[in-house]
Write an enzyme that holds these catalytic residues in place. Structure first.
Site, PDB file in Angstrom:
ATOM      1  N   HIS A 108       2.347 -11.426  14.288  1.00 11.25           N
ATOM      2  CA  HIS A 108       3.407 -11.942  15.160  1.00 11.25           C
ATOM      3  C   HIS A 108       3.141 -13.385  15.575  1.00 11.25           C
ATOM      4  CE1 HIS A 108       6.988 -11.529  17.308  1.00 11.25           C
ATOM      5  NE2 HIS A 108       6.723 -10.525  18.114  1.00 11.25           N
ATOM      6  N   THR A 136       0.852  -1.188   0.000  1.00 13.41           N
ATOM      7  CA  THR A 136       0.000   0.000   0.000  1.00 13.41           C
ATOM      8  C   THR A 136       0.890   1.241   0.000  1.00 13.41           C
ATOM      9  OG1 THR A 136      -1.785   1.180   1.164  1.00 13.41           O
ATOM     10  CG2 THR A 136      -0.209  -0.010   2.536  1.00 13.41           C
TER      11      THR A 136
END
Length: 422
Positions: free
Chosen positions: A393, A341
């Site tokens: 994560h 993006t």
């Protein structure tokens, strides 16, 4: 009389909202001609008529939510549009009146139909075998399970989350009434405030962004890149590139190639979590976020690792035009493995992009600023860009995330590596 029905759209789409009727009652319609524009969670789709005749009647209004398979218009193949609905009306009333005499027996006959409809609805849900098995064991209706997957797939963790959700309190009727009231049009007695209903796509974007933040262990790491070498290379070749390929040499092809090179070194960023498993993807379908009036969409450059710089630039340019003209197809948006993006086009200096689930990584580009940088023992003004990598994560550790960004930085600061990595 023939019915125009909402066709099958995609596995993950079961309904849409009527954005605009393109044909009005009394209009002549040819077979294959567009009748209306349907807004879905992902794209707008133009629905055609399978019949030639006169559009007799709309069975739903603009803004109404309609289901796949639902009749939404009537086409009179003989052309007598106006009289047909009125002539049929008494028969409908008469048909309704007859079952009323046998009212006590009606519930017993209707129950099996209701059960069959419910079973059919459950079968239409896209879910993994493990999710279906767990749902059966827990007695959970798959149609009621909230999903985070943009493609609408129900996964094991979705079923587990639904099973662990707190039970509805005793005061559920009051809460249902409050929810119904909240869904009703907002009334504001202040002419300085404009009330605008969210589009279906904006509602979907809002829901999925919240789901991602609540379900993924999202973390963002940053770095900066000196784009001197890339800009010098572009300036040397931009004219010949346009002449040869009929497309400009932009920054996105460099970043896409760098991302692919880094994904090959750190494959977990090109993966997906499904239940207790990790799906490692050995292909590179790179999503490129594009801003439109309806909100952000992420069309996908397929097999980007096999494409040249020119092919990537053409793909991105074509997809951006389709996005802004509301012409993207469902196939343009599904199945990306990683997303890029570029907030820099709007002047963003630094941001933390949100994951595009079920992907586990997204790279944020930002505006290029000339800043004084230490180069050896000298201070030089260089075109610098901050990069941001948001990652899940749960499967990507900090070491891998930092290494991924450093790999991108190294390749962009020495762009010849982009040719060597293939």
């Amino acid at each position: 009389m023939a019915e125009v029905k909402v066709p099958e759209l995609a596995e993950s789409i079961s309904e849409g909202s009527i954005a605009q009727w393109l044909k009005q009652p009394g209009d002549h319609v040819e077979k294959g001609e567009y009748v209306l524009e349907l807004e879905t969670d992902k794209v707008n789709v133009e629905i055609i008529s399978d019949y030639t005749g006169t559009l007799s009647e709309h069975l739903a209004e603009e803004g109404d939510t309609v289901q796949v398979g639902q009749a939404i218009a009537i086409v009179d193949e003989n052309g007598s549009a106006a009289a047909a609905p009125k002539a049929e009306a008494p028969k409908v009333e008469e048909a309704k009146a007859e079952p009323a005499k046998a009212e006590p027996a009606a519930p017993a006959k209707e129950a099996p139909k209701a059960e069959a409809k419910e079973a059919s609805s459950t079968q239409q849900v896209i879910a993994s075998p493990a999710a279906r098995k767990l749902a059966r064991e827990k007695g959970i209706d798959l149609t009621q399970v909230p999903v985070a997957d943009p493609l609408g797939r129900v996964r094991v963790q979705d079923v587990e989350a639904a099973n662990n959700a707190p039970a509805a309190p005793v005061a559920a009727p009051k809460q249902a009434a409050a929810a119904k009231k909240a869904a009703a049009p907002v009334e504001v007695n202040d002419d300085r405030i404009e009330v605008v209903k969210m589009t279906r796509r904006r509602q979907t974007i809002a829901k999925r962004l919240v789901q991602v933040q609540s379900e993924a262990a999202m973390l963002t790491t940053f770095n900066e890149v000196d784009l001197s070498a890339v800009m010098e290379l572009r300036n040397r070749h931009k004219d010949s590139f346009v002449k040869t390929n009929d497309v400009k040499l932009g920054f996105m092809s460099f970043f896409t190639k760098a991302v692919i090179g880094a994904l090959k070194k750190y494959p977990l960023l090109n993966a997906e979590i499904q239940g207790d498993h990790i799906l490692k993807k050995n292909f590179y379908d790179i999503g490129v976020a594009v801003s439109t009036d309806e909100g952000l969409v992420v069309p996908v450059v397929r097999d980007a690792d096999r494409k040249s710089f020119a092919e990537i630039e053409k793909n991105i340019s074509d997809l951006a035009v389709k996005a802004r003209n509301n012409k993207l197809g469902l196939s343009d948006l599904s199945g990306g493995t990683f997303t890029i993006t570029n907030g820099g086009t709007f002047g963003s200096l630094l941001s933390t992009p949100i994951l595009n689930a079920p992907q586990v990584g997204i790279l944020g580009m930002h505006t290029i600023k000339t800043r004084p940088i230490a180069v050896g023992d000298q201070i030089e003004n260089r075109p610098m860009m901050y990069l941001a990598l948001s990652y899940d994560h749960r499967i990507v550790d900090g070491k891998e995330a930092v290494g991924f960004l450093v790999a991108i930085k190294d390749m962009l600061e020495d762009p010849e590596q982009l040719l060597l990595q293939g």
